[in-house]
Design a protein around this motif. Structure first.
Motif, mmCIF file in Angstrom:
data_model
loop_
_atom_site.group_PDB
_atom_site.id
_atom_site.type_symbol
_atom_site.label_atom_id
_atom_site.label_comp_id
_atom_site.label_asym_id
_atom_site.label_seq_id
_atom_site.Cartn_x
_atom_site.Cartn_y
_atom_site.Cartn_z
ATOM 1 N N THR A 197 0.838 -1.199 0.000
ATOM 2 C CA THR A 197 0.000 0.000 0.000
ATOM 3 C C THR A 197 0.869 1.244 0.000
ATOM 4 N N LEU A 198 0.517 2.219 -0.844
ATOM 5 C CA LEU A 198 1.211 3.502 -0.857
ATOM 6 C C LEU A 198 0.595 4.381 0.223
ATOM 7 N N THR A 199 1.425 4.921 1.091
ATOM 8 C CA THR A 199 0.940 5.786 2.162
ATOM 9 C C THR A 199 1.396 7.222 1.921
ATOM 10 N N LYS A 200 0.827 8.123 2.700
ATOM 11 C CA LYS A 200 1.217 9.525 2.618
ATOM 12 C C LYS A 200 2.703 9.675 2.955
ATOM 13 N N ALA A 201 3.165 8.905 3.928
ATOM 14 C CA ALA A 201 4.586 8.943 4.314
ATOM 15 C C ALA A 201 5.473 8.508 3.144
ATOM 16 N N ASP A 202 5.023 7.515 2.365
ATOM 17 C CA ASP A 202 5.773 7.087 1.176
ATOM 18 C C ASP A 202 5.858 8.222 0.165
ATOM 19 N N MET A 203 4.754 8.938 0.020
ATOM 20 C CA MET A 203 4.739 10.066 -0.921
ATOM 21 C C MET A 203 5.710 11.153 -0.466
ATOM 22 N N ASP B 218 8.393 10.729 1.371
ATOM 23 C CA ASP B 218 9.747 10.209 1.122
ATOM 24 C C ASP B 218 10.149 10.376 -0.338
ATOM 25 N N HIS B 219 9.223 10.080 -1.244
ATOM 26 C CA HIS B 219 9.501 10.202 -2.674
ATOM 27 C C HIS B 219 9.772 11.657 -3.067
ATOM 28 N N VAL B 220 8.945 12.590 -2.570
ATOM 29 C CA VAL B 220 9.123 14.013 -2.868
ATOM 30 C C VAL B 220 10.468 14.494 -2.328
ATOM 31 N N VAL B 221 10.808 14.089 -1.103
ATOM 32 C CA VAL B 221 12.076 14.476 -0.485
ATOM 33 C C VAL B 221 13.246 13.985 -1.332
ATOM 34 N N LYS B 222 13.173 12.718 -1.754
ATOM 35 C CA LYS B 222 14.254 12.120 -2.543
ATOM 36 C C LYS B 222 14.370 12.779 -3.923
ATOM 37 N N GLN B 223 13.232 12.978 -4.599
ATOM 38 C CA GLN B 223 13.245 13.521 -5.962
ATOM 39 C C GLN B 223 13.669 14.983 -6.015
ATOM 40 N N LEU B 224 13.257 15.769 -5.019
ATOM 41 C CA LEU B 224 13.509 17.207 -5.068
ATOM 42 C C LEU B 224 14.631 17.665 -4.148
ATOM 43 N N GLY B 225 15.176 16.749 -3.372
ATOM 44 C CA GLY B 225 16.277 17.102 -2.479
ATOM 45 C C GLY B 225 15.852 18.072 -1.386
ATOM 46 N N LEU B 226 14.660 17.879 -0.860
ATOM 47 C CA LEU B 226 14.138 18.752 0.182
ATOM 48 C C LEU B 226 14.293 18.111 1.551
ATOM 49 N N THR B 227 14.008 18.908 2.580
ATOM 50 C CA THR B 227 13.972 18.324 3.921
ATOM 51 C C THR B 227 12.664 17.559 4.059
ATOM 52 N N ARG B 228 12.608 16.694 5.047
ATOM 53 C CA ARG B 228 11.389 15.917 5.291
ATOM 54 C C ARG B 228 10.218 16.842 5.624
ATOM 55 N N GLN B 229 10.484 17.888 6.371
ATOM 56 C CA GLN B 229 9.444 18.857 6.736
ATOM 57 C C GLN B 229 8.890 19.560 5.490
ATOM 58 N N GLN B 230 9.772 19.938 4.575
ATOM 59 C CA GLN B 230 9.329 20.583 3.329
ATOM 60 C C GLN B 230 8.518 19.611 2.477
ATOM 61 N N GLY B 231 8.963 18.372 2.409
ATOM 62 C CA GLY B 231 8.243 17.358 1.644
ATOM 63 C C GLY B 231 6.855 17.115 2.205
ATOM 64 N N ARG B 232 6.754 17.031 3.535
ATOM 65 C CA ARG B 232 5.456 16.831 4.190
ATOM 66 C C ARG B 232 4.530 18.012 3.909
ATOM 67 N N LEU B 233 5.086 19.224 3.929
ATOM 68 C CA LEU B 233 4.298 20.422 3.654
ATOM 69 C C LEU B 233 3.723 20.391 2.232
ATOM 70 N N ILE B 234 4.516 19.961 1.266
ATOM 71 C CA ILE B 234 4.058 19.877 -0.122
ATOM 72 C C ILE B 234 2.935 18.853 -0.266
ATOM 73 N N VAL B 235 3.139 17.664 0.278
ATOM 74 C CA VAL B 235 2.135 16.599 0.166
ATOM 75 C C VAL B 235 0.850 17.001 0.897
ATOM 76 N N ASP B 236 0.984 17.524 2.110
ATOM 77 C CA ASP B 236 -0.197 17.962 2.862
ATOM 78 C C ASP B 236 -0.933 19.085 2.146
ATOM 79 N N SER B 237 -0.201 20.015 1.564
ATOM 80 C CA SER B 237 -0.821 21.122 0.833
ATOM 81 C C SER B 237 -1.620 20.614 -0.364
ATOM 82 N N PHE B 238 -1.071 19.629 -1.058
ATOM 83 C CA PHE B 238 -1.776 19.048 -2.207
ATOM 84 C C PHE B 238 -3.106 18.439 -1.776
ATOM 85 N N PHE B 239 -3.063 17.606 -0.733
ATOM 86 C CA PHE B 239 -4.289 16.949 -0.281
ATOM 87 C C PHE B 239 -5.280 17.937 0.329
#
Length: 96
Positions: free
Chosen positions: A3-9, A11-32
């Motif tokens: 199962t794909l979880t929000k945490a997986d998303m 992690d993927h954003v952080v890895k792809q864009l070279g961001l901090t985990r906090q920045q990645g969480r902000l992007i994913v949360d903002s989208f949803f």
């Protein structure tokens, strides 16, 4: 199948864009949050190449308790529906 979880998303954003985990969480949360808020406001959400989310009103109807067979009224409610876009359907069907 996993199962794909929000945490997986995140992690993927952080890895792809070279961001901090906090920045990645902000992007994913903002989208949803944007997706949810738009649907709550009654807007249809169209994601090109993926699909459409829409809010629909369902009327009340008679239902049945599967255990007892007793008739139970089903309340009117709003539901979110998703219809996959053509490109996404083609990608999914190509996997078979």
């Amino acid at each position: 199948m996993r199962t794909l979880t929000k945490a997986d998303m995140v992690d993927h954003v952080v890895k792809q864009l070279g961001l901090t985990r906090q920045q990645g969480r902000l992007i994913v949360d903002s989208f949803f949050n944007e997706l949810s808020d738009s649907l709550i406001q009654g807007k249809e959400v169209k994601l090109s190449g993926f699909g459409n989310f829409e809010l629909k009103d369902k009327k009340s109807r008679p239902g049945r308790n599967p255990k007892t067979g007793e008739e139970v009224p089903v309340q009117a409610r709003r539901v979110v529906t998703f219809k996959a876009g053509q490109k996404f359907r083609q990608k999914v069907n190509a996997i078979q």
